[in-house]
Design an enzyme around this catalytic site. Structure first.
Site, PDB file in Angstrom:
ATOM      1  N   ASP A   1      -2.803   4.827  -2.537  1.00 18.89           N
ATOM      2  CA  ASP A   1      -3.854   5.432  -1.725  1.00 18.89           C
ATOM      3  C   ASP A   1      -4.218   6.827  -2.236  1.00 18.89           C
ATOM      4  OD1 ASP A   1      -4.305   6.985   1.314  1.00 18.89           O
ATOM      5  OD2 ASP A   1      -5.406   5.150   0.816  1.00 18.89           O
TER       6      ASP A   1
ATOM      7  N   GLU B   1      -6.305   4.066  -5.923  1.00 17.38           N
ATOM      8  CA  GLU B   1      -7.606   4.340  -5.310  1.00 17.38           C
ATOM      9  C   GLU B   1      -7.959   5.765  -5.713  1.00 17.38           C
ATOM     10  OE1 GLU B   1      -9.770   4.758  -0.957  1.00 17.38           O
ATOM     11  OE2 GLU B   1      -7.830   5.674  -1.413  1.00 17.38           O
TER      12      GLU B   1
ATOM     13  N   HIS C   1     -11.211  -2.317   3.168  1.00 18.09           N
ATOM     14  CA  HIS C   1     -11.145  -1.984   4.598  1.00 18.09           C
ATOM     15  C   HIS C   1     -11.878  -0.687   4.930  1.00 18.09           C
ATOM     16  CE1 HIS C   1      -8.212   0.334   2.511  1.00 18.09           C
ATOM     17  NE2 HIS C   1      -8.098   1.131   3.561  1.00 18.09           N
ATOM     18  N   ASP C   2     -12.469  -0.031   3.905  1.00 23.27           N
ATOM     19  CA  ASP C   2     -13.231   1.209   4.112  1.00 23.27           C
ATOM     20  C   ASP C   2     -14.726   1.030   3.882  1.00 23.27           C
ATOM     21  OD1 ASP C   2     -10.682   3.165   2.398  1.00 23.27           O
ATOM     22  OD2 ASP C   2     -10.889   2.722   4.533  1.00 23.27           O
TER      23      ASP C   2
ATOM     24  N   ASP D   1       0.869  -1.171   0.000  1.00 26.89           N
ATOM     25  CA  ASP D   1       0.000   0.000   0.000  1.00 26.89           C
ATOM     26  C   ASP D   1       0.911   1.227   0.000  1.00 26.89           C
ATOM     27  OD1 ASP D   1      -3.285   0.068   1.355  1.00 26.89           O
ATOM     28  OD2 ASP D   1      -2.243   1.779   0.444  1.00 26.89           O
TER      29      ASP D   1
END
Ligand code: TEU
Ligand code: CA
Length: 594
Positions: free
Chosen positions: A204, A257, A326-327, A103
């Site tokens: 990210d 993302e 995870h969000d 990440d």
């Protein structure tokens, strides 16, 4: 956008598995997952048939945002382990044919990162590593921007006597990408992990890097000012530079993302001829039943979901396909029915994920049908975003029940409860006190039980992943919408044209879909009933086992066959049972002409 086949790369055929280390497997009883814990579960991950792991952050972090606030990019946080542990993870995964994707959180750092500490003291060369602004002449904040975690994006710093910008938490100051020295730092970080055998990066909020200007934002109070920093020309230049300088020379893979991204922006960010990212994560398909991003539910409609999926499936050369991370809330609780049809709706959503065109990403626990948390109050919730939203809503005098209802449905902690490995008190995740509450349904919903049950959600995922791996049409065929109403949707995956049939890049025979010389793979029609009611479908092709004479007078065409079904039915009678999902292999269907 023609769906011509992009040159095949490993990540076109692989299935990705996202691990949120904090909640995956604890190996030392401190209640927090860690890298040795992940290594101890690699066989389970491999048994699912995945080719790559996306690892959410394991870098040094004061955890204001659970690792998405990094204080040292080239060190593993001691709670997760050591660099040696990390190297062992890469090696052990490689032995199982699994690549590791890190990440990359570079829009911001932690405010405890040495760069920020030096920058606030105006120590060169760090003075301009962040976005500092004096108050406006009228003493006001530099502008009216509001952040992702609610409230102003500006925080006053006593030492520097200036404000700094933070689009997320105040402990996550944004880096200044107008400063070439910052980009050089990023290139060093990329090389550090690529040299350790990492295969690529999940990037990210990568489309927010470049703030073209700091002028006031237009529009409402939620995330105001985005027009000045979302997918700006400056961001495209930076992505092209990173690709040219570091990523391409290392053959590295990237998925970005990209919050609130439009299709045009996604094309500019990820189409092969742009040389920026390989894939992007968009969010439209997960907000069909939401008024504002993940918030404020509204009724779900299957036809709206099909319309949105079709736009992206046909709009990009290749898609990153996902339903959880995870969000996001757990998909069986979000789009499925985790009360009355838990297993069948989880299976239906597995069919959706693994029959769409693109690279699928499975989030830890999704493969066993984990549900949203069963918390009853905010004090059980850890996530900074949920607490900030509650504070904002309380200020707005929103009653506690309404605040809790909103947070319960959208909190990111729904995805972050410990992985449910077995029915024991610590659910096999820890022998200590878990950092976040374990869902009480772990006594039923757990890996150990499902591993042994051939009809389980876990084995359903395994079968689908095997079917996809040996089906050129599911791997590389076209996508066409077929039919939809508010409860049911249907789409077809059509065979790839002759001309496009090519062995995967550097393919060895073991590769899924390598040089196919066998019979042509047929089309597949997928029907999904997203409701707890039987739906009568007056569509001719929702029947099976009717062989037809070949209109061209050749041998009779083989009757459509149900190859996957969430109810186990092999015959269809024009009806779809509650939460029934079927995959019909359809030899009669014409090749897609793209
Ligand atoms: O998320 C970006 C982000 O804002 C998401 O919460 C997004 O708004 C949401 O999913 C849309 O529904 C990334 C990370 O995934 C998240 O965990 C971090 O908190 C955030 O960036 C800051 O690093
Ligand atoms: Ca631990």
């Amino acid at each position: 956008m023609s769906q011509r086949q992009p040159a095949r790369q490993w990540w076109h055929d692989a299935v990705f598995y996202q691990i949120y280390p904090r909640s995956f497997q604890d190996s030392n009883g401190d209640g927090i997952g860690d890298i040795p814990g992940i290594i101890s579960r690699l066989d389970e991950v491999a048994a699912l048939g995945v080719g790559a792991i996306w690892l959410s952050p394991v870098y040094c972090s004061p955890d204001a945002d659970n690792g998405y606030d990094i204080s040292d990019y080239c060190a593993i946080d001691p709670r997760y382990g050591t660099l040696d542990d990390f190297d062992r993870l890469v090696a052990e995964a490689r032995e199982r044919g699994i690549r590791i994707v890190m990440d990359l959180v570079i829009n911001h750092t932690s405010d405890e990162h040495p760069w920020f500490q030096a920058s606030r003291r105006r120590e060169e060369p760090y003075t301009d590593y962040y976005i500092w602004q004096p108050p406006r002449s009228d003493g006001e904040l530099p502008n009216n921007w509001t952040g992702f975690f609610m409230g102003s994006t500006w925080e006053w710093d006593e030492v520097r006597e200036e404000y700094y910008l933070h689009l997320f938490d105040k402990k996550q100051p944004d880096l200044n990408y107008h400063n070439p020295a910052v980009i050089e730092e990023i290139e060093r970080i990329l090389r550090f992990w690529l040299d350790r055998g990492v295969a690529g990066f999940r990037c990210d909020v990568i489309s927010l890097l470049y703030k073209t200007s700091l002028e006031d934002g237009k529009g409402g109070p939620v995330i105001r000012g985005m027009e000045h920093y979302k997918t700006q020309p400056g961001a495209h230049e930076i992505l092209q530079k990173l690709r040219r300088d570091v990523l391409d020379p290392a053959g590295a893979f990237t998925v970005g993302e990209t919050v609130m991204v439009t299709l045009d922006e996604a094309r500019d960010l990820s189409e092969p001829d742009r040389h920026e990212l390989d894939l992007v994560f968009y969010f439209d398909h997960l907000e069909v039943d939401r008024l504002v991003s993940r918030y404020v539910p509204k009724p779900f409609r299957a036809d709206t979901l099909l319309e949105r999926l079709t736009r992206w499936q046909q709009g990009l050369s290749w898609n990153a396909v996902y339903l959880e991370n995870h969000d996001q809330p757990r998909i069986v609780s979000h789009y499925g029915d985790d009360k009355h049809y838990w297993s069948r709706s989880a299976d239906l959503l597995a069919i959706l994920l693994l029959t769409l065109r693109g690279t699928p990403f499975i989030y830890q626990g999704q493969e066993i049908g984990m549900t949203d948390f069963d918390f009853s109050s905010l004090d059980q919730v850890d996530d900074v975003e949920s607490h900030n939203i509650d504070a904002l809503l309380r200020e707005a005098k929103i009653p506690q029940q309404v605040r809790w209802w909103l947070i319960r449905t959208a909190s990111r902690d729904n995805a972050r409860t410990p992985m449910q490995w077995d029915a024991t008190a610590g659910t096999g995740f820890t022998t200590g006190r878990p950092w976040l509450g374990i869902n009480a349904n772990h006594t039923v919903v757990n890996y150990a039980a499902e591993d042994q049950d051939p009809r389980s959600v876990l084995n359903f995922y395994r079968r689908l992943i095997r079917l996809r791996a040996k089906s050129p049409t599911l791997l590389r065929g076209g996508f066409e919408p077929v039919w939809a109403d508010r409860s049911v949707m249907a789409y077809r995956r059509t065979p790839e044209p002759e001309a496009d049939r090519q062995p995967a890049e550097g393919a060895d025979q073991a590769q899924p879909g390598a040089a196919e010389t066998g019979p042509k793979d047929p089309a597949y029609t997928i029907w999904l009933n997203f409701s707890g009611r039987t739906q009568r479908i007056k569509q001719p092709w929702l029947v099976s086992s009717v062989s037809a004479d070949d209109p061209a007078g050749g041998d009779p065409v083989q009757a459509p066959q149900i190859v996957v079904s969430t109810t186990g039915r092999r015959e269809l009678d024009g009806c779809l049972l509650p939460w029934e999902g079927v995959v019909i292999r359809d030899f009669a269907a014409e090749a897609w002409r793209g």
